[in-house]
Design an enzyme around this catalytic site. Structure first.
Site, PDB file in Angstrom:
ATOM      1  N   ASN A   1       0.670  -1.643   0.125  1.00 38.92           N
ATOM      2  CA  ASN A   1       0.113   0.027  -0.037  1.00 38.92           C
ATOM      3  C   ASN A   1       1.189   1.230  -0.272  1.00 38.92           C
ATOM      4  O   ASN A   1       1.579   2.197   1.005  1.00 38.92           O
ATOM      5  CB  ASN A   1      -0.979  -0.160   1.529  1.00 38.92           C
ATOM      6  CG  ASN A   1      -1.897   1.151   1.753  1.00 38.92           C
ATOM      7  OD1 ASN A   1      -1.631   1.841   0.598  1.00 38.92           O
ATOM      8  ND2 ASN A   1      -2.540   0.842   2.882  1.00 38.92           N
ATOM      9  N   TRP A   2       0.995   2.066  -1.171  1.00 39.38           N
ATOM     10  CA  TRP A   2       1.733   3.459  -1.499  1.00 39.38           C
ATOM     11  C   TRP A   2       1.328   4.464  -0.384  1.00 39.38           C
ATOM     12  O   TRP A   2       1.839   5.473  -0.598  1.00 39.38           O
ATOM     13  CB  TRP A   2       1.867   2.833  -2.638  1.00 39.38           C
ATOM     14  CG  TRP A   2       3.154   2.443  -3.377  1.00 39.38           C
ATOM     15  CD1 TRP A   2       3.489   0.842  -3.003  1.00 39.38           C
ATOM     16  CD2 TRP A   2       3.750   2.337  -4.288  1.00 39.38           C
ATOM     17  NE1 TRP A   2       3.953   0.321  -3.587  1.00 39.38           N
ATOM     18  CE2 TRP A   2       4.131   0.932  -4.834  1.00 39.38           C
ATOM     19  CE3 TRP A   2       3.482   3.258  -5.767  1.00 39.38           C
ATOM     20  CZ2 TRP A   2       4.839   1.050  -6.281  1.00 39.38           C
ATOM     21  CZ3 TRP A   2       4.381   2.703  -7.075  1.00 39.38           C
ATOM     22  CH2 TRP A   2       4.878   1.312  -7.561  1.00 39.38           C
ATOM     23  N   LYS A   3       0.400   4.135  -0.617  1.00 40.51           N
ATOM     24  CA  LYS A   3      -0.104   4.757  -0.017  1.00 40.51           C
ATOM     25  C   LYS A   3      -0.868   6.632  -0.926  1.00 40.51           C
ATOM     26  O   LYS A   3      -0.272   6.601  -1.930  1.00 40.51           O
ATOM     27  CB  LYS A   3      -0.528   5.718   1.885  1.00 40.51           C
ATOM     28  CG  LYS A   3      -0.482   4.567   2.247  1.00 40.51           C
ATOM     29  CD  LYS A   3       0.451   4.749   4.254  1.00 40.51           C
ATOM     30  CE  LYS A   3       0.037   3.228   4.727  1.00 40.51           C
ATOM     31  NZ  LYS A   3       0.158   3.169   6.342  1.00 40.51           N
TER      32      LYS A   3
ATOM     33  N   HIS B   1      -9.568   1.403   4.370  1.00 43.13           N
ATOM     34  CA  HIS B   1      -7.965   1.405   5.134  1.00 43.13           C
ATOM     35  C   HIS B   1      -8.944   2.014   6.495  1.00 43.13           C
ATOM     36  O   HIS B   1      -9.425   3.619   6.425  1.00 43.13           O
ATOM     37  CB  HIS B   1      -7.906   2.340   4.710  1.00 43.13           C
ATOM     38  CG  HIS B   1      -6.086   1.546   5.298  1.00 43.13           C
ATOM     39  ND1 HIS B   1      -5.750   2.632   5.887  1.00 43.13           N
ATOM     40  CD2 HIS B   1      -5.119   1.388   4.667  1.00 43.13           C
ATOM     41  CE1 HIS B   1      -4.541   2.526   6.219  1.00 43.13           C
ATOM     42  NE2 HIS B   1      -4.022   1.437   5.736  1.00 43.13           N
TER      43      HIS B   1
ATOM     44  N   GLU C   1      -6.821   5.085   7.485  1.00 42.23           N
ATOM     45  CA  GLU C   1      -7.036   6.750   7.441  1.00 42.23           C
ATOM     46  C   GLU C   1      -8.139   6.811   6.340  1.00 42.23           C
ATOM     47  O   GLU C   1      -8.598   8.130   7.203  1.00 42.23           O
ATOM     48  CB  GLU C   1      -5.182   6.167   7.001  1.00 42.23           C
ATOM     49  CG  GLU C   1      -4.619   5.889   8.069  1.00 42.23           C
ATOM     50  CD  GLU C   1      -3.472   5.319   6.661  1.00 42.23           C
ATOM     51  OE1 GLU C   1      -2.647   5.287   5.302  1.00 42.23           O
ATOM     52  OE2 GLU C   1      -2.207   4.802   7.548  1.00 42.23           O
TER      53      GLU C   1
ATOM     54  N   GLU D   1      -5.924  -5.363  10.418  1.00 40.05           N
ATOM     55  CA  GLU D   1      -4.697  -4.221  10.741  1.00 40.05           C
ATOM     56  C   GLU D   1      -4.789  -3.476  12.232  1.00 40.05           C
ATOM     57  O   GLU D   1      -5.644  -2.290  12.253  1.00 40.05           O
ATOM     58  CB  GLU D   1      -4.315  -3.408  10.046  1.00 40.05           C
ATOM     59  CG  GLU D   1      -4.276  -3.540   8.154  1.00 40.05           C
ATOM     60  CD  GLU D   1      -3.276  -2.620   6.731  1.00 40.05           C
ATOM     61  OE1 GLU D   1      -2.443  -2.860   6.887  1.00 40.05           O
ATOM     62  OE2 GLU D   1      -4.433  -1.610   6.724  1.00 40.05           O
TER      63      GLU D   1
ATOM     64  N   GLY E   1       1.991   1.923  10.402  1.00 39.49           N
ATOM     65  CA  GLY E   1       3.130   3.714  10.333  1.00 39.49           C
ATOM     66  C   GLY E   1       3.811   3.843  11.672  1.00 39.49           C
ATOM     67  O   GLY E   1       4.220   4.703  12.165  1.00 39.49           O
TER      68      GLY E   1
ATOM     69  N   SER F   1       2.801  -2.517  10.641  1.00 39.46           N
ATOM     70  CA  SER F   1       4.943  -2.298  10.864  1.00 39.46           C
ATOM     71  C   SER F   1       5.227  -3.557  10.314  1.00 39.46           C
ATOM     72  O   SER F   1       6.320  -3.902  11.168  1.00 39.46           O
ATOM     73  CB  SER F   1       5.248  -1.713  12.345  1.00 39.46           C
ATOM     74  OG  SER F   1       4.578  -0.191  12.086  1.00 39.46           O
TER      75      SER F   1
ATOM     76  N   GLY G   1       2.965  -0.932   4.351  1.00 40.97           N
ATOM     77  CA  GLY G   1       2.916   0.322   3.721  1.00 40.97           C
ATOM     78  C   GLY G   1       4.204   0.939   3.405  1.00 40.97           C
ATOM     79  O   GLY G   1       4.623   0.413   2.938  1.00 40.97           O
ATOM     80  N   GLY G   2       5.104   1.139   4.777  1.00 42.68           N
ATOM     81  CA  GLY G   2       6.279   2.054   4.378  1.00 42.68           C
ATOM     82  C   GLY G   2       7.183   1.008   3.857  1.00 42.68           C
ATOM     83  O   GLY G   2       8.294   1.418   3.107  1.00 42.68           O
TER      84      GLY G   2
HETATM   85  C1  PEP Z   1      -0.646  -0.112   6.356  1.00 39.42           C
HETATM   86  O1  PEP Z   1      -1.326   1.307   6.052  1.00 39.42           O
HETATM   87  O2  PEP Z   1      -1.285  -0.499   5.521  1.00 39.42           O
HETATM   88  C2  PEP Z   1       0.667  -0.591   6.694  1.00 39.42           C
HETATM   89  C3  PEP Z   1       0.790  -1.588   7.040  1.00 39.42           C
HETATM   90  O3  PEP Z   1       1.346   0.939   6.896  1.00 39.42           O
HETATM   91  P1  PEP Z   1       2.678   0.526   7.622  1.00 39.42           P
HETATM   92  O4  PEP Z   1       3.002  -1.111   7.240  1.00 39.42           O
HETATM   93  O5  PEP Z   1       3.220   1.136   7.189  1.00 39.42           O
HETATM   94  O6  PEP Z   1       2.538   0.251   8.948  1.00 39.42           O
END
Ligand code: PEP
Length: 253
Positions: A6-8, A92, A94, A164, A170, A209, A230-231
């Protein structure tokens, strides 16, 4: 096993192309692991062209819940299909937190995605206060049941759930493998209640994470069928290392 990035709201057209190329090269043949990346809308077409000939699939990060029309600024499922998307992330945290998405809205989007042949990656998860209060299963139960209300499936491959925990997204905090397994098994039981034996084959991803250093422990859990990243999906070597951890988990299962 499915590993999805997920590049956001990261990358421009050029950097998205570059990252997609790097990921394809780094991942190589992922074998038994399905791999997907979800760039921003404006880069979907370009990234799809980069992915041609590879086994990496394309997903979007959101969509609207109707076919089309006067909805300024929105993106329809048919548009996502037309640029090569197989997946769409829905609900999601967010989107729930910053854009007011509700369980009922997520449910409408899930129905709409399925109608257009997209595989929804439905995100659920509790916030820290809910976990501290011991309410995490109650919260996730409501989210899963409402998101899937009246949703029928022809097969398990039509749906993906991502657990999640919001406190892990994040933040560098990760659920322990035991916490992840406990919640994934609980989600599996909810899916079994609704879909019967098919639920065994519905992918339940962990997100929060996940990184090369913790992926192996998380992905080796019985009910953890992959990761939503994500990251770490913004760094091709890290993302590829997580895919490798997924391959190892499949091999060791
Ligand atoms: C996400 O937002 O779907 C996610 C898992 O982010 P991160 O890996 O950065 O925690």
């Amino acid at each position: 096993m499915l590993i999805a990035g997920n590049w956001k709201m990261n990358t421009t057209l050029d950097t998205a192309r570059t990252l997609a190329n790097e990921v394809v090269a780094a991942v190589g043949d992922p074998g038994a692991v399905q791999v997907a990346m979800c760039p921003p809308f404006v880069s979907l077409d370009a990234v799809f062209n980069t992915l041609r000939g590879s086994s990496v699939k394309l997903g979007a990060q959101n969509m609207h819940d109707v076919d089309g029309g006067a909805y300024t600024g929105e993106i329809a499922a048919s548009m996502l299909r037309s640029v090569g998307c197989d997946y769409v992330i829905l609900g999601h945290s967010e989107r729930r937190q910053y854009f007011g998405e509700t369980d009922a809205g997520v449910n409408r989007k899930v129905q709409q995605a399925l109608k257009h042949g997209l595989i929804p990656i439905v995100c659920v998860g509790e916030v820290l206060d809910e976990r501290r209060a011991g309410k995490e299963q109650a919260v996730v139960k409501t989210q899963v049941e409402k998101a899937l209300q009246d949703v029928t499936l022809a097969n398990a491959a039509q749906l993906v759930i991502a657990y999640e925990p919001v406190w892990a997204i994040g933040t560098g905090e990760t659920a322990t493998p035991e916490q992840a397994q406990e919640m994934h098994a609980f989600i599996r039981s909810l899916l079994t209640a609704q879909y019967g034996a098919m639920a065994a084959d519905i992918h339940i991803l962990y997100g929060g994470s996940m990184k090369p250093g913790n992926a192996a422990d998380l992905l080796s859990q019985t009910d953890v069928d992959g990761g939503l990243i994500g990251g770490a999906s913004l760094k091709a070597p890290d993302f590829a290392a997580i895919v490798t951890a997924g391959q190892n988990a499949v091999a060791g299962a």
